[in-house]
Design an enzyme around this catalytic site. Structure first.
Site, mmCIF file in Angstrom:
data_model
loop_
_atom_site.group_PDB
_atom_site.id
_atom_site.type_symbol
_atom_site.label_atom_id
_atom_site.label_comp_id
_atom_site.label_asym_id
_atom_site.label_seq_id
_atom_site.Cartn_x
_atom_site.Cartn_y
_atom_site.Cartn_z
ATOM 1 N N LYS A 79 0.849 -1.195 0.000
ATOM 2 C CA LYS A 79 0.000 0.000 0.000
ATOM 3 C C LYS A 79 0.887 1.248 0.000
ATOM 4 C CE LYS A 79 -3.973 2.062 2.459
ATOM 5 N NZ LYS A 79 -4.827 1.992 3.665
ATOM 6 N N SER A 154 -9.779 2.594 2.827
ATOM 7 C CA SER A 154 -8.885 3.271 1.909
ATOM 8 C C SER A 154 -7.991 2.318 1.115
ATOM 9 C CB SER A 154 -7.982 4.224 2.682
ATOM 10 O OG SER A 154 -7.127 3.495 3.561
ATOM 11 N N SER A 178 -9.873 0.203 7.026
ATOM 12 C CA SER A 178 -9.291 0.294 5.675
ATOM 13 C C SER A 178 -8.663 -0.987 5.163
ATOM 14 C CB SER A 178 -8.254 1.412 5.628
ATOM 15 O OG SER A 178 -8.902 2.664 5.670
#
Ligand SMILES: [Mg+2]
Ligand SMILES: [Zn+2]
Lengths: 506, 504, 99
Positions: A79, A154, A178
């Site tokens: 990420k 997210s 997330s």
């Protein structure tokens, strides 16, 4: 030859260590898959241009007889919230476009040391603020199950990458869901560790007291394997726990036998509203519970009266901490600088932050600035921190009578891109079930429970355990996973539409 | 810049009562920074490091970086708190003070807010006339220093008119303890002197603890002086100004005096004082207005979520308390009594900053009066002449050894001064200088008697006077003998022998 | 309704160093107003006797030994600098004063 991208990380690792497959082959297969489908998915913001070199180094070391970690040679998506020395780290923001970190996040360093092969950096809502990945400054990621739908957020990029077989493993971060909510909408597995279980050093901070880095995978065992690599004490993070953690992979293997379900007390929160939950989500949740009950688990109704204040507390604490954490993006030392002819450095800072931050980020910074300002602190930030205590007490009381708590991972299946983008409040309610774990610091896992009848989209079930009891989640998660995959006749993701270079299922 | 009107100081004191307050920042001399393992520029070994050479990710607020507290900085802070007579908080916390400034890498300063590590203390200070005053301490808290800005372009090198500024983050993250006083009442006409004595007292304390280099010219010790005036008889405090970063003891004194004189003019004319920060200008001896206090001072403090509470165990506090050096004020009182000095003699030592030297010299065996005489006399004279520190010229052991040579009669006063010059010039210990320069007193009676007989023979009238019982006439002969011996004779012995020979 | 006004939003923009346009101020005022109405309910249960929790897992006294460790090279310090000169970061003129 089998499609290497369809293998679980555990299975791929076995082939690698047996010498059946080289890391170069495995890495190339995933790079090819990215080339084929990422035009549609847009899970990656950056694909490493030296993954094959890293892979071939692992192959060389293996050939030389070096003893390597369990996941050595397995590709990994990272990420973009995690800083890396060899790829840009933007946290999904324009203000950090092209930013190169002089140091690696601890989890990245540990993954490298364990021989994992970084494939690239995955898309995310800007600074991890969002539940849909639509707030990325670099365009949205699409859900492999339906390209018109959101992949969650997210960490939509990491979830979509593993769901679309672009990577077997990914790293995510979870501040209010997330990791778990994207897992829910993409039919994948995501675990938020106990706060402090995994180092935050090198994770671009959103809300320091809520953020946790964790694994994003397709199976519970894979999560355990990756968690074993990245977890444990780190002197660079003061909030890191100096705890002797058991092997989470071992816990997952142990759980897969299903024995753990016998006599397991599963708490179901009575105050969780039925309204607001999509029918197919509730049905899938109840069916999963019934399957566990059939294996000897006991469903216990518990009370968590303060969970309903969780979202409110979260949307005070997060913006407050974020407003401070994001102050460093000011055009002086790194990142974007917008010149203001004749302006002072203050003008330059203000213009840069206006141009460099997206709407959601600005909204939360302004909200957090408000919540912390003199005169409002006690009513807002101070009160929110008290709600945190109350929610912890709810957890303590519940865990006195149950082993784990189960909830649907999110209220609805993947919604359409653009559907909630103009309604921040609706967007915030997505996190109603995941937020309490972040506020209290307890671990949570989301695993696929099935597809919603009305739209055929994936649904996840979330389990929560007391702090430090992450291993319990691996045992329970693996047990239910084994049960469900057996009943489905194969992994849920086998039912996802086939993606191709010609545009997939859109 | 418009020149401030100033009221005569005594006149100002007639009309107004000054109330003082101080915030002193002490840079700790730990090896590494408050929150990172980068080298600390306030540690002697890192002095003069090039720009941005002592920087870890957290010092410049790099994305993803996190602070970790330096254990030694905490210990130093507790020791300082204890030395200030403070209570140590059973649990204290760091907080973020949020404001944007280019020298602040994270755009917040990690400091302590409502839970400082030390609170409620007092410091006894001594004025030059020996008056003792107790300054109440509100708190001492831990925080980090900011980086350094250099303003380029424009004429002054100051912010105003600069074209651009350069930022060096070496100093960012240097461990600081900020010591905050409560309002100091009753200072009256001694206010400027109290300001200086207070900073001197803090400096003595941190030096005795060994926790800071405490060099004001390097910014290791920085004082913000708060001054307000209130009309005689008024209860309510006046509006205060905060004069920033006054970087010498003399400047602190001058700045306080200046602010009293400046504010008095404004208040006497019916004006109001603006609550603001003011800058001290060493060159002109004036202060100028800085930033007025405003809404923008909303620092949005909140507990630092990246750090955990500091809860020093009682055993640690006890350990650090037991290791405290004697408080400077008490030490001074004890030494003065032990040595039997007059107020004037003692002030001479204190004002010369030679207390430790005299103490060590006495400990090495010299009589207090002798130790004082050498340090405040000859050594101070040489130091002043050479622009050096007396303490750099000789060790306590040197001075004690020198005095022992005098006491044994091996040196007289004049020779001893020459020996000291040699020691100061780096020629070695007193004995080594004596040997190398051949400066020993002539103790061979034969050589002295020959010189005396010569002198008596050449001054028969003097001899007659001595024989008549006018013993004081011997001085002339002694002088001649000493001259003949080039000073290397013990005058007392010469006198004895002169009287002996004259009687024969 | 909460007390969010355009002036307040503009002031918050100054504190947060974000140059908000009038259009942004207007939009944010409405959105923040709705959000604040919803999150203000935390004060309903946050009574005086409830202690605040700032760290989810209670810990204290986490320290690092005072031993020199990793630091950045000057090149690493400046590697992302938008502007630099003489080994330092360069910024345009500063108007305000130091804190
Ligand atoms: Mg201050
Ligand atoms: Zn301070």
């Amino acid at each position: 030859m089998t499609d290497l991208t369809r293998l679980s990380a555990a299975a791929l690792a076995e082939k690698l260590s047996a010498g059946d497959v080289s890391s170069v082959e495995a890495t190339q297969a995933h790079l090819d898959r990215i080339s084929a489908v990422d035009g549609d998915i847009h899970a990656f913001l950056h694909v490493s241009d030296h993954a094959l070199e890293v892979a071939s180094d692992i192959d060389r070391r293996r050939a030389a007889g070096e003893s390597l970690g369990a996941l050595a040679g397995v590709p990994l998506a990272i990420k973009d919230v995690l800083v890396t020395t060899d790829m840009p780290s933007t946290s999904g923001s324009k203000i950090l476009e092209g930013y190169m970190s002089p140091y690696d996040a601890t989890v990245v360093a540990r993954a490298r040391a364990a021989g994992l092969v970084p494939l690239g950096k995955t898309n995310m809502d800007e600074f991890a603020m969002g539940s849909s990945t639509e707030h990325s400054a670099y365009g949205p990621t699409r859900n492999p199950w339906d390209l018109d739908r959101i992949p969650g957020g997210s960490g939509g990029g990491s979830a979509a990458a593993v769901a679309s077989f672009e990577a077997p493993l990914a790293l995510g971060s979870d501040t209010g869901g997330s990791i778990r909510q994207p897992a829910h909408v993409t039919g994948t597995v995501g675990l938020k560790p106990t706060y402090g279980g995994v180092s935050r050093y090198g994770a671009i901070a959103l809300a320091s007291s809520l953020d946790q880095v964790g694994p994003v995978t397709r199976t519970v065992l894979d999560s355990g394997l990756l968690h074993d690599v990245i977890g444990g004490h780190d002197i660079n993070d003061s909030t890191s726990l100096a705890h002797a953690w058991p092997s989470f992979a071992a816990a997952a293997r142990e759980g897969a036998s299903g024995e753990v379900l016998k006599g397991l007390r599963i708490g179901v929160i009575k105050e969780l509203p039925d309204s607001g939950f999509q029918a197919g989500v509730s049905e899938s949740f109840r069916a999963a519970l019934a399957a566990m009950e059939a294996q000897g688990a006991e469903i216990v109704e518990i009370s968590a009266p303060h969970f309903e204040y969780g979202v409110a507390a979260y949307y005070l604490i997060l913006p407050a901490e974020a407003s401070s954490n994001l102050a460093k993006f000011d055009s002086v030392r790194f990142g974007l600088r917008v010149d203001v002819p004749g302006g002072t450095v203050e003008d330059v800072m203000a213009a840069t932050r206006d141009a460099g931050f997206g709407d959601e980020v600005k909204r939360r910074i302004i909200l957090g600035t408000y919540a912390l300002s003199a005169g409002y602190y006690d009513a807002y930030y101070g009160s929110a921190q008290k709600v945190r205590t109350l929610i912890q007490r709810d957890f303590d009381a519940a865990f006195a009578s149950v082993d784990v708590i189960a909830t649907p991972s999110a209220p609805t299946t993947a919604f359409k891109l653009g559907e909630k983008i103009d309604d921040p409040l609706q967007m915030y309610l997505n996190d109603v079930t995941t937020i309490p774990a972040n506020l209290a610091g307890v671990p949570g896992i989301s695993i696929p429970s099935g597809l919603a009848a009305e739209d055929g989209l994936p649904v996840g079930i979330q389990f929560l355990a007391p702090a430090h009891e992450d291993a319990r989640l691996y045992r329970v998660g693996a047990a239910l996973e084994a049960l469900l995959v057996d009943s489905w006749g194969g992994p849920l993701l086998d039912r996802a539409p086939v993606l191709g270079s010609n545009g997939g299922s859109r | 810049m418009a020149k401030d009107k100033l009221m005569d100081f005594d006149k100002a004191l007639e009309l107004f009562e000054p109330v003082l307050g101080f915030e002193v920042h002490v840079e700790l001399n730990t090896e590494t920074k408050m929150f990172s393992a980068a080298g600390n520029p306030a540690h002697e070994s890192n002095h003069g490091a090039g720009p941005n050479t002592l920087v870890a990710p957290v010092d410049m607020g790099l994305p993803g970086s996190l602070p970790v507290v330096n254990e030694t900085a905490v210990r130093y802070s507790i020791s300082l708190g204890l030395a200030l007579g403070c209570s140590i908080a059973p649990s204290s916390r760091f907080a973020r003070k949020n404001y944007f400034y280019p020298d602040l890498g994270k755009n917040y300063q990690i400091s302590q807010y409502d839970e400082p590590i030390a609170f409620d203390g007092e410091v006894e200070i001594e004025l030059t006339d020996g008056t003792l005053i107790t300054v109440p301490i509100e708190r001492a808290h831990m925080e980090e220093d900011a980086g350094k800005l250099t303003h380029v372009g424009g004429s002054t090198g100051r912010i105003q008119g600069a074209e651009y500024s350069l930022v060096d983050y070496n100093r960012a993250g240097v461990p600081l303890v900020e010591i905050v006083t409560r309002p100091i009442f009753g200072a009256e006409h001694r206010a400027p002197e109290i300001a200086k004595a207070y900073v001197q007292a803090i400096r003595d304390i941190v030096l005795s603890l060994g926790i800071s280099e405490a060099r004001m010219e390097r910014g290791n010790l920085r004082c913000d002086a708060n001054v307000s005036l209130r009309p005689r008889g008024q209860e309510k405090l006046g509006t205060r100004t905060e004069t920033k970063n006054v970087n010498s003891m003399r400047s602190v004194e001058r700045a306080v005096r200046y602010e009293i004189q400046r504010q008095a003019v404004i208040l006497a004319a019916g004006g109001t004082i603006i609550q603001e920060t003011r800058h001290w200008h060493e060159d002109t001896g004036t202060t100028s207005p800085g930033r007025p206090k405003s809404d923008a001072d909303d620092y949005r403090y909140f507990p630092e979520p990246d750090l955990l509470p500091v809860a020093p165990p009682q055993e640690l506090i006890d350990e650090l308390r037991a290791a405290l050096p004697e408080p400077p004020a008490i030490r001074r009182r004890r030494l003065k009594a032990d040595w039997g000095f007059t107020d004037l003699e003692f002030q001479d030592v204190v004002n010369g900053g030679l207390l430790a030297e005299v103490e060590a010299t006495v400990a090495a065996g010299a009589a207090p009066a002798s130790a004082r005489k050498w340090w405040t006399g000859e050594l101070t004279r040489i130091a002043n002449a050479q622009g050096r520190e007396a303490s750099d010229l000789a060790t306590a052991a040197d001075v004690a050894a020198l005095q022992a040579l005098v006491d044994s009669g091996a040196l007289n006063d004049k020779l001893a001064r020459q020996v000291l010059e040699g020691v100061a010039a780096g020629e070695g210990t007193p004995q080594e200088v004596v040997d190398a320069r051949g400066l020993a007193v002539v103790s061979d009676d034969g050589a002295l008697i020959a010189a005396i007989d010569d002198a008596l023979a050449s001054q028969p009238d003097v001899l007659a006077k001595i024989r008549d019982g006018k013993v004081q006439a011997a001085g002339a002969v002694i002088g001649a003998v000493m001259k003949a011996m080039k000073g290397q004779a013990d005058a007392a012995r010469v006198r004895e022998l002169v009287l002996e020979r004259a009687a024969q | 309704m909460s007390e969010i006004t355009p002036d307040l939003v503009r002031h918050l923009g100054v504190l947060a160093r974000i140059q908000l346009s009038d259009e942004e101020v207007e939009r944010l005022t409405g959105q923040l107003d709705a959000i604040v109405d919803n999150i203000a309910k935390v004060s309903e249960v946050a009574t005086a006797e409830v202690p605040a929790t700032s760290h989810p897992i209670a810990m204290q006294n986490i320290f690092r030994p005072d031993v020199a460790g990793e630091q950045l090279t000057p090149a690493q310090v400046l590697q992302n600098a938008p502007d630099a000169a003489d080994g330092r970061f360069r910024v345009t003129a500063i108007l305000g004063e130091e804190q």
